[in-house]
Design a protein around this motif. Structure first.
Motif, short mmCIF file in Angstrom:
data_model
loop_
_atom_site.label_atom_id
_atom_site.label_comp_id
_atom_site.label_asym_id
_atom_site.label_seq_id
_atom_site.Cartn_x
_atom_site.Cartn_y
_atom_site.Cartn_z
N SER A 181 0.87 -1.17 0.00
CA SER A 181 0.00 0.00 0.00
C SER A 181 0.91 1.22 0.00
O SER A 181 2.12 1.10 -0.08
N GLY A 182 0.34 2.38 0.12
CA GLY A 182 1.19 3.58 0.15
C GLY A 182 1.66 3.92 1.55
O GLY A 182 2.23 4.97 1.77
N GLY A 183 1.42 3.03 2.52
CA GLY A 183 1.72 3.35 3.91
C GLY A 183 3.17 3.14 4.30
O GLY A 183 4.04 2.95 3.44
N ILE A 184 3.40 3.19 5.59
CA ILE A 184 4.77 3.06 6.11
C ILE A 184 5.16 1.59 6.27
O ILE A 184 6.30 1.20 6.04
N ASP A 185 4.19 0.77 6.66
CA ASP A 185 4.51 -0.59 7.09
C ASP A 185 4.88 -1.55 5.96
O ASP A 185 5.81 -2.34 6.09
N SER A 186 4.13 -1.48 4.86
CA SER A 186 4.35 -2.53 3.85
C SER A 186 5.71 -2.43 3.13
O SER A 186 6.30 -3.47 2.84
N PRO A 187 6.24 -1.23 2.85
CA PRO A 187 7.60 -1.23 2.27
C PRO A 187 8.63 -1.83 3.23
O PRO A 187 9.55 -2.52 2.80
N VAL A 188 8.44 -1.58 4.52
CA VAL A 188 9.36 -2.16 5.51
C VAL A 188 9.23 -3.68 5.51
O VAL A 188 10.22 -4.42 5.55
#
Ligand code: ATP
Ligand code: MG
Length: 395
Positions: A181-188
């Motif tokens: 998603s465009g959030g903080i958690d999923s790229p991490v």
């Protein structure tokens, strides 16, 4: 070439049977990352070293800092394995550190080299004391540690240790499908999964016109940031509007998010199968929001029998943010575009949903053909780490 970049593998050296596979994968990954540089990569079973042109060093280090499977590296002088050269190079290096305390440490993997490690250290140490001004030996807490590694035909000498990312080389595991998603958690979550050597495709659900093209571009940019840690990532963009509107039309608002996430999982599973991914990966964190209580996770998870990996499940938001900042995704993640999840959040989402109710609500509409259609209409962008113009300067 007087200096080389000497690479140590770390954790993967414990994988005895697979060692060649791990080393070869790392070699190929490094080769790919440095394809725009005039370098020579020499591969040995316990280390690798790279011959480079001095003017490229900083940019090469930048690339090396984005490759998993590298434990430490050093900028080392490479010389012939004889005492004269070892001593004179050591003195030359240590002139830079005059006035400091030091220690010499020698490793000798070439047993044909007849002087023992301790002897080498002692002789080199003596020569440094004699030739460099105001230096003292401190074996416990030296300010400068001079490392000498004696190998057949050549030796490496260096003082500094740089830490790489660790982990396993990407490609030593099969593929995962990351829900991005465009959030903080999923790229991490994506970064931590790549770290275990897993290759990734990513899937993004969008609900145009409820979500914007800017939101999509933000996810593409996040994919590009992640791609820096591998080579390229295929991003599958799923048109989710129809499914989402149907959910909001037919289902109890409290259950909308739960059902929506069950639909997302179903589509992700279909895409995973289509693109040969073995696991689903997402940025869920226990307790973060209503859909991430253990009850919610359990009910949502029932739609798939593929393993769902949640790398940030047990991290606090602050810990996740700190990783996001380190990997360079945070600034992009906090850009303010609405995501399809945040857009439709009901006032009182259910915290402890039941499977029975989910199944009952899902009977309200014929979702299967809708999901199949969404998969059919999914389009894929191949996202590479660098935009082309960034490489123009050294093409
Ligand atoms: P993030 O978790 O990435 O910070 P978020 O907290 O807004 O974003 P949640 O609504 O908590 O996301 O969703 C949990 C997880 O579900 C996300 O981490 C992501 O893996 C997945 N997800 C949510 N929305 C989407 C979407 N639009 N496309 C793909 N995956 C999504
Ligand atoms: Mg989240």
């Amino acid at each position: 070439m007087e200096r080389v970049l000497l690479i140590k593998y770390g954790e993967m050296t414990t994988k005895k049977g697979n060692r060649n596979f791990f080393v070869n994968t790392l070699y190929n990954n490094i080769k790919e990352k440095l394809k725009n540089f005039d370098v020579k990569i020499i591969k040995e079973i316990s280390r690798m070293y790279i011959e480079f042109h001095d003017e490229d060093l900083e940019r090469i280090k930048e690339q090396i800092n984005h490759i998993f499977g590298i434990h430490t590296y050093h900028i080392a002088y490479i010389i012939n394995s004889n005492m004269e050269e070892i001593i004179s190079k050591s003195i030359e290096i240590m002139h830079k550190y005059e006035g400091k305390t030091f220690k010499v440490e020698t490793k000798r993997s070439d047993k044909k080299f007849l002087i023992e490690s301790m002897q080498v250290s002692r002789q080199v140490g003596g020569a440094i004391l004699k030739n460099c001004i105001d230096m003292k030996v401190d074996v416990k807490h030296p300010e400068v540690l001079l490392n000498i590694e004696i190998r057949p035909y050549k030796s490496f000498i260096y003082t500094k240790t740089y830490y790489g990312l660790g982990g396993y080389p990407v490609g030593t595991q099969a593929k995962g499908m990351l829900m991005l998603s465009g959030g903080i958690d999923s790229p991490v979550a994506g970064f931590l999964t790549l770290k275990r050597g897993v290759r990734l495709d990513a899937v993004y659900f969008e609900a145009i016109p409820h979500t914007s093209l800017e939101a999509r571009n933000k996810v593409i940019e996040l994919t590009r940031i992640l791609a820096r840690y591998t080579d390229k990532i295929n991003l599958h963009i799923v048109p989710f509007t129809e499914v989402q509107e149907e959910i909001y039309k037919t289902i109890d608002p409290a259950y909308c998010i739960t059902i929506m996430r069950r639909m997302m999982y179903r589509i992700t599973q279909l895409l995973a199968k289509k693109h040969n991914a073995l696991i689903l990966v997402n940025g869920e964190s226990i307790g973060q929001v209503a859909s991430q209580t253990l009850t919610s996770m359990s009910v949502i998870n029932q739609v798939t029998n593929m393993p769902v990996i949640r790398p940030v499940a047990c991290l606090d938001k602050l810990e996740i943010i700190s990783i996001a900042q380190k990997i360079g995704s945070y600034e992009t993640s906090i850009l303010p575009y609405e995501d399809c999840c945040t857009l439709f959040v009901p006032k009182h989402p259910v915290i402890n949903p039941t499977l029975e109710k989910c199944l009952k609500y899902e009977k309200n509409f014929d979702y299967k053909p809708m999901l199949e259609k969404a998969v059919e209409k999914t389009f894929t962008i191949k996202v590479e780490e660098q935009k082309e113009e960034k490489f123009k300067e050294f093409l």
